[in-house]
Design an enzyme around this catalytic site. Structure first.
Site, PDB file in Angstrom:
ATOM      1  N   ASP A  10       0.794  -1.244   0.000  1.00  0.00           N
ATOM      2  CA  ASP A  10       0.000   0.000   0.000  1.00  0.00           C
ATOM      3  C   ASP A  10       0.824   1.292   0.000  1.00  0.00           C
ATOM      4  O   ASP A  10       0.506   2.238   0.732  1.00  0.00           O
ATOM      5  CB  ASP A  10      -0.934   0.022   1.212  1.00  0.00           C
ATOM      6  N   LYS A 106      -7.042  -4.909  -2.961  1.00  0.00           N
ATOM      7  CA  LYS A 106      -7.750  -5.413  -1.786  1.00  0.00           C
ATOM      8  C   LYS A 106      -8.691  -4.336  -1.259  1.00  0.00           C
ATOM      9  O   LYS A 106      -8.522  -3.155  -1.546  1.00  0.00           O
ATOM     10  CB  LYS A 106      -6.766  -5.823  -0.688  1.00  0.00           C
ATOM     11  N   CYS A 146      -1.435  -2.291   7.942  1.00  0.00           N
ATOM     12  CA  CYS A 146      -1.430  -3.263   6.845  1.00  0.00           C
ATOM     13  C   CYS A 146      -0.144  -4.078   6.768  1.00  0.00           C
ATOM     14  O   CYS A 146      -0.178  -5.253   6.399  1.00  0.00           O
ATOM     15  CB  CYS A 146      -1.724  -2.550   5.525  1.00  0.00           C
TER      16      CYS A 146
END
Length: 206
Positions: A10, A106, A146
């Site tokens: 990310d 995602k 994350c």
């Protein structure tokens, strides 16, 4: 032969300085990862580059705080990384090396922290199905959300896992010591890149 994966988590515009959920040091992390990929990308069998890819027409299962409620920055968040927006795009440094990896999306309509919940774009593979038995290095944003979820999930799935420490940054830096105790207890190594063993040199310690 053991499959070696680099998972870049990310590193998107919204998670870097100036973005909707900018993490201090996010831009520097992006630059370090890009340099690492250029120098060491060939050490890995696959490089996965994940993106939060949320819907813009829902709260994504309660992930986005809906006014007048304010985000708590633990379970609810400002609107971020909406699919096909500039905020969801990879940081330019990562975009420059994107062709060395495979993109994973995602969180489309649901809260999603671990990259294991994502799908490899182009092949349709579940990341969850790829990681068992692999040797995995995890980098990216944010360390305490994350990256944490991806590292712990990969370890639980049976992978050997390391986090390359200076290639990540936390939302809540004050909690990093506790986070690293949690990672160590789960069998996740946290290493500096300078201390990183070359995957091509053989199996890891631990």
């Amino acid at each position: 032969m053991t499959t070696r994966l680099l998972i870049i988590v990310d590193v998107q515009n919204d998670f870097c300085e100036g973005g909707a959920l900018g993490v201090d040091g996010g831009g520097a992390v992006a630059e370090r990862i890009a340099e690492f990929v250029r120098e060491h990308g060939g050490d890995y069998d696959r490089i996965l580059v994940s993106q939060d890819w949320h819907r813009g027409d829902t709260d994504n299962g309660g992930h986005f705080a809906v006014p007048p409620a304010a985000p708590d920055f633990v379970d609810t968040w400002p609107v971020h990384c909406v699919a096909d927006t500039e905020g969801a795009a990879l940081h330019p440094a990562i975009a420059a090396v994107e062709d060395r990896g495979e993109v994973v999306h995602k969180g489309h309509g649901v809260p999603s922290y671990s990259v294991l919940e994502g799908i490899v774009i182009g092949t349709g593979e579940s990341v969850q199905a790829l990681v068992p038995g692999c040797e995995i290095d995890v980098v990216g944003l944010a360390y305490d959300f994350c990256v944490r979820a991806t590292a712990l999930g990969s370890r639980e799935a049976g992978a050997s896992v390391r986090v390359l420490r200076e290639m990540t940054a936390a939302v809540h830096p004050s909690g990093v010591a506790e986070l690293e105790e949690e990672l160590a207890a789960a069998g996740v190594e946290v290493v500096r890149t300078a201390d990183r063993r070359d995957p091509a040199a053989g199996s890891r310690e631990g």
